[in-house]
Design a protein around this motif. Structure first.
Motif, PDB file in Angstrom:
ATOM      1  N   LEU A 143       0.814  -1.214   0.000  1.00  0.00           N
ATOM      2  CA  LEU A 143       0.000   0.000   0.000  1.00  0.00           C
ATOM      3  C   LEU A 143       0.849   1.266   0.000  1.00  0.00           C
ATOM      4  O   LEU A 143       0.325   2.352   0.253  1.00  0.00           O
ATOM      5  N   LEU A 144       2.127   1.140  -0.293  1.00  0.00           N
ATOM      6  CA  LEU A 144       3.036   2.272  -0.146  1.00  0.00           C
ATOM      7  C   LEU A 144       2.691   3.414  -1.086  1.00  0.00           C
ATOM      8  O   LEU A 144       2.839   4.587  -0.738  1.00  0.00           O
ATOM      9  N   ALA A 145       2.212   3.112  -2.290  1.00  0.00           N
ATOM     10  CA  ALA A 145       1.897   4.169  -3.258  1.00  0.00           C
ATOM     11  C   ALA A 145       0.712   5.021  -2.815  1.00  0.00           C
ATOM     12  O   ALA A 145       0.568   6.160  -3.261  1.00  0.00           O
ATOM     13  N   LYS A 146      -0.136   4.484  -1.959  1.00  0.00           N
ATOM     14  CA  LYS A 146      -1.261   5.264  -1.425  1.00  0.00           C
ATOM     15  C   LYS A 146      -0.892   5.927  -0.109  1.00  0.00           C
ATOM     16  O   LYS A 146      -1.504   6.933   0.274  1.00  0.00           O
ATOM     17  N   ALA A 147       0.084   5.374   0.593  1.00  0.00           N
ATOM     18  CA  ALA A 147       0.451   5.902   1.907  1.00  0.00           C
ATOM     19  C   ALA A 147       1.492   7.006   1.827  1.00  0.00           C
ATOM     20  O   ALA A 147       1.602   7.813   2.742  1.00  0.00           O
ATOM     21  N   ARG A 148       2.277   7.045   0.753  1.00  0.00           N
ATOM     22  CA  ARG A 148       3.352   8.028   0.618  1.00  0.00           C
ATOM     23  C   ARG A 148       2.953   9.065  -0.415  1.00  0.00           C
ATOM     24  O   ARG A 148       2.848   8.766  -1.603  1.00  0.00           O
ATOM     25  N   ALA A 149       2.746  10.279   0.043  1.00  0.00           N
ATOM     26  CA  ALA A 149       2.437  11.382  -0.862  1.00  0.00           C
ATOM     27  C   ALA A 149       2.722  12.688  -0.143  1.00  0.00           C
ATOM     28  O   ALA A 149       2.286  12.889   0.988  1.00  0.00           O
ATOM     29  N   ALA A 150       3.479  13.560  -0.782  1.00  0.00           N
ATOM     30  CA  ALA A 150       3.784  14.854  -0.188  1.00  0.00           C
ATOM     31  C   ALA A 150       2.520  15.700  -0.119  1.00  0.00           C
ATOM     32  O   ALA A 150       1.646  15.634  -0.996  1.00  0.00           O
ATOM     33  N   GLU A 151       2.398  16.504   0.940  1.00  0.00           N
ATOM     34  CA  GLU A 151       1.221  17.351   1.110  1.00  0.00           C
ATOM     35  C   GLU A 151       1.184  18.433   0.041  1.00  0.00           C
ATOM     36  O   GLU A 151       2.211  19.006  -0.320  1.00  0.00           O
ATOM     37  N   ARG A 152       0.006  18.694  -0.455  1.00  0.00           N
ATOM     38  CA  ARG A 152      -0.188  19.726  -1.468  1.00  0.00           C
ATOM     39  C   ARG A 152      -0.988  20.860  -0.821  1.00  0.00           C
ATOM     40  O   ARG A 152      -2.106  20.674  -0.387  1.00  0.00           O
ATOM     41  N   GLY A 153      -0.387  22.023  -0.758  1.00  0.00           N
ATOM     42  CA  GLY A 153      -0.993  23.137  -0.045  1.00  0.00           C
ATOM     43  C   GLY A 153      -2.035  23.871  -0.853  1.00  0.00           C
ATOM     44  O   GLY A 153      -2.400  23.496  -1.966  1.00  0.00           O
ATOM     45  N   PHE A 154      -2.500  24.965  -0.273  1.00  0.00           N
ATOM     46  CA  PHE A 154      -3.506  25.816  -0.908  1.00  0.00           C
ATOM     47  C   PHE A 154      -2.850  26.629  -2.016  1.00  0.00           C
ATOM     48  O   PHE A 154      -1.727  27.118  -1.856  1.00  0.00           O
ATOM     49  N   PRO A 155      -3.484  26.815  -3.182  1.00  0.00           N
ATOM     50  CA  PRO A 155      -4.818  26.318  -3.561  1.00  0.00           C
ATOM     51  C   PRO A 155      -4.764  25.031  -4.371  1.00  0.00           C
ATOM     52  O   PRO A 155      -5.756  24.652  -4.987  1.00  0.00           O
ATOM     53  N   THR A 156      -3.594  24.373  -4.392  1.00  0.00           N
ATOM     54  CA  THR A 156      -3.433  23.211  -5.266  1.00  0.00           C
ATOM     55  C   THR A 156      -4.449  22.121  -4.959  1.00  0.00           C
ATOM     56  O   THR A 156      -5.017  21.516  -5.876  1.00  0.00           O
ATOM     57  N   PHE A 157      -4.693  21.873  -3.675  1.00  0.00           N
ATOM     58  CA  PHE A 157      -5.592  20.768  -3.331  1.00  0.00           C
ATOM     59  C   PHE A 157      -7.026  21.047  -3.766  1.00  0.00           C
ATOM     60  O   PHE A 157      -7.819  20.118  -3.939  1.00  0.00           O
ATOM     61  N   LEU A 158      -7.375  22.316  -3.987  1.00  0.00           N
ATOM     62  CA  LEU A 158      -8.716  22.628  -4.492  1.00  0.00           C
ATOM     63  C   LEU A 158      -8.870  22.189  -5.953  1.00  0.00           C
ATOM     64  O   LEU A 158      -9.903  21.649  -6.345  1.00  0.00           O
ATOM     65  N   PHE A 159      -7.824  22.426  -6.744  1.00  0.00           N
ATOM     66  CA  PHE A 159      -7.870  21.988  -8.144  1.00  0.00           C
ATOM     67  C   PHE A 159      -7.843  20.465  -8.249  1.00  0.00           C
ATOM     68  O   PHE A 159      -8.331  19.906  -9.236  1.00  0.00           O
ATOM     69  N   ASP A 160      -7.275  19.806  -7.240  1.00  0.00           N
ATOM     70  CA  ASP A 160      -7.224  18.347  -7.274  1.00  0.00           C
ATOM     71  C   ASP A 160      -8.616  17.741  -7.257  1.00  0.00           C
ATOM     72  O   ASP A 160      -8.820  16.630  -7.769  1.00  0.00           O
TER      73      ASP A 160
END
Length: 309
Positions: free
Chosen positions: A170-187
């Motif tokens: 499950l490493l590909a789902k558990a490892r991800a750098a945080e994406r700050g504002f406003p990037t996570f809104l476009f996600d």
């Protein structure tokens, strides 16, 4: 004499605040100005003593790559997944297991049942107990799961500089750098969920860079600097792969960049093998809800058409 002593004490207390407030500077300010006059920087000294601002990891953000499984219409590139499996088997499996992935699941990568049986038989799996109450080893079968290269986490840590290699399931789902504002809104609109593969690719290709002098001081002996590591400036794992280490039969480039892309995609599949089916189901559901909402609007108009407003 008894009256003179209290008078001297009172005079001393009276003149002490005046001396303290001379030129509008306190003892700390005088000390700071004296250090500045002597060419010393108090802020620099504080940073050298370890009181500077705590760094945030990773030191560099992973690059956003183009993946075949990205977006609402994403799909698996089976050739890439097969190459990623080859990289895992020949390189990564020496330290990392995949205890939640069964050999029979590899049929989803385009392998036949006979190929899966032959692949599973290349592994040795512990089974038992037998009739004598003892455990025994046997060749793997499709219903078995990828075995761990170590008998327990303690043995894994002892063989890897004190750090047990994580399981790849499950490493590909558990490892991800945080994406700050406003990037996570476009996600939310782009359905971006490739942070794990982006991070894995960046980590594998991030070795060999030179740390800054400030960062170099915090690197522990026996570790390897990698600015993409999300927990520290360096990690215990050495560079895991090099150019030309794995031979591809389909003519794909045999470079670290290509190896990291392929194994990251394979790890994403291992973490979420039904990703494509989930996206297809979600797309059909959204179409149904839109059509259903339109029908409700039409029915509402017909039902209330004869009612005066």
């Amino acid at each position: 004499m008894k009256k003179l002593l209290p008078a001297l004490l009172a005079a001393g207390l009276a003149f002490a605040p005046a001396a303290f407030a001379q030129d509008g500077k306190g003892p700390n300010e005088n000390s700071a100005s004296e250090q500045a006059a002597a060419g010393q920087d108090p802020a620099a000294e504080e940073a050298e003593e370890g009181h500077a601002e705590t760094p945030h990891y990773p030191l560099k953000e992973p690059e956003e790559l183009d993946w075949s499984f990205a977006g609402p219409f994403g799909h698996w590139d089976l050739a890439q997944l097969q190459r990623g499996l080859k990289v895992y088997k020949e390189v990564c499996s020496a330290c990392h297991g995949m205890k939640l992935v069964a050999f029979r699941n590899l049929e989803a990568l385009g392998y036949s049942e006979e190929q899966v049986k032959a692949f599973a038989a290349e592994y040795t799996v512990q089974d038992g107990p037998n009739g004598d109450g003892e455990m025994f080893d046997r060749p793997g079968i499709p219903s078995d799961y990828f075995p761990s290269p170590f008998p327990n986490p303690q043995a894994a840590a002892a063989a890897n500089n004190g750090a047990a290699p994580p399981d790849f399931s499950l490493l590909a789902k558990a490892r991800a750098a945080e994406r700050g504002f406003p990037t996570f809104l476009f996600d939310l609109l782009t359905q971006y969920q490739q942070g794990g593969p982006d991070y894995i690719h960046a980590l594998i290709t991030g070795y060999g860079q030179e740390p800054s002098p400030a960062v170099e001081k915090s690197i522990q002996p026996g570790t390897y600097y990698n600015p993409y590591f999300m927990s520290a400036p360096a990690l215990a794992m050495p560079p895991p792969i090099s150019d030309g280490q794995v031979e591809y039969a389909d003519g794909a480039p045999q470079t670290v960049d290509q190896y990291s892309r392929d194994v990251a995609a394979f790890m994403m599949w291992a973490a979420e093998p039904h990703l494509v089916e989930r996206k297809a189901t979600g797309f059909v559901t959204m179409i149904f809800l839109i059509v259903f909402a339109g029908l409700l609007y039409v029915v509402k108009g017909r039902v209330w058409a004869g009612t005066p407003h």
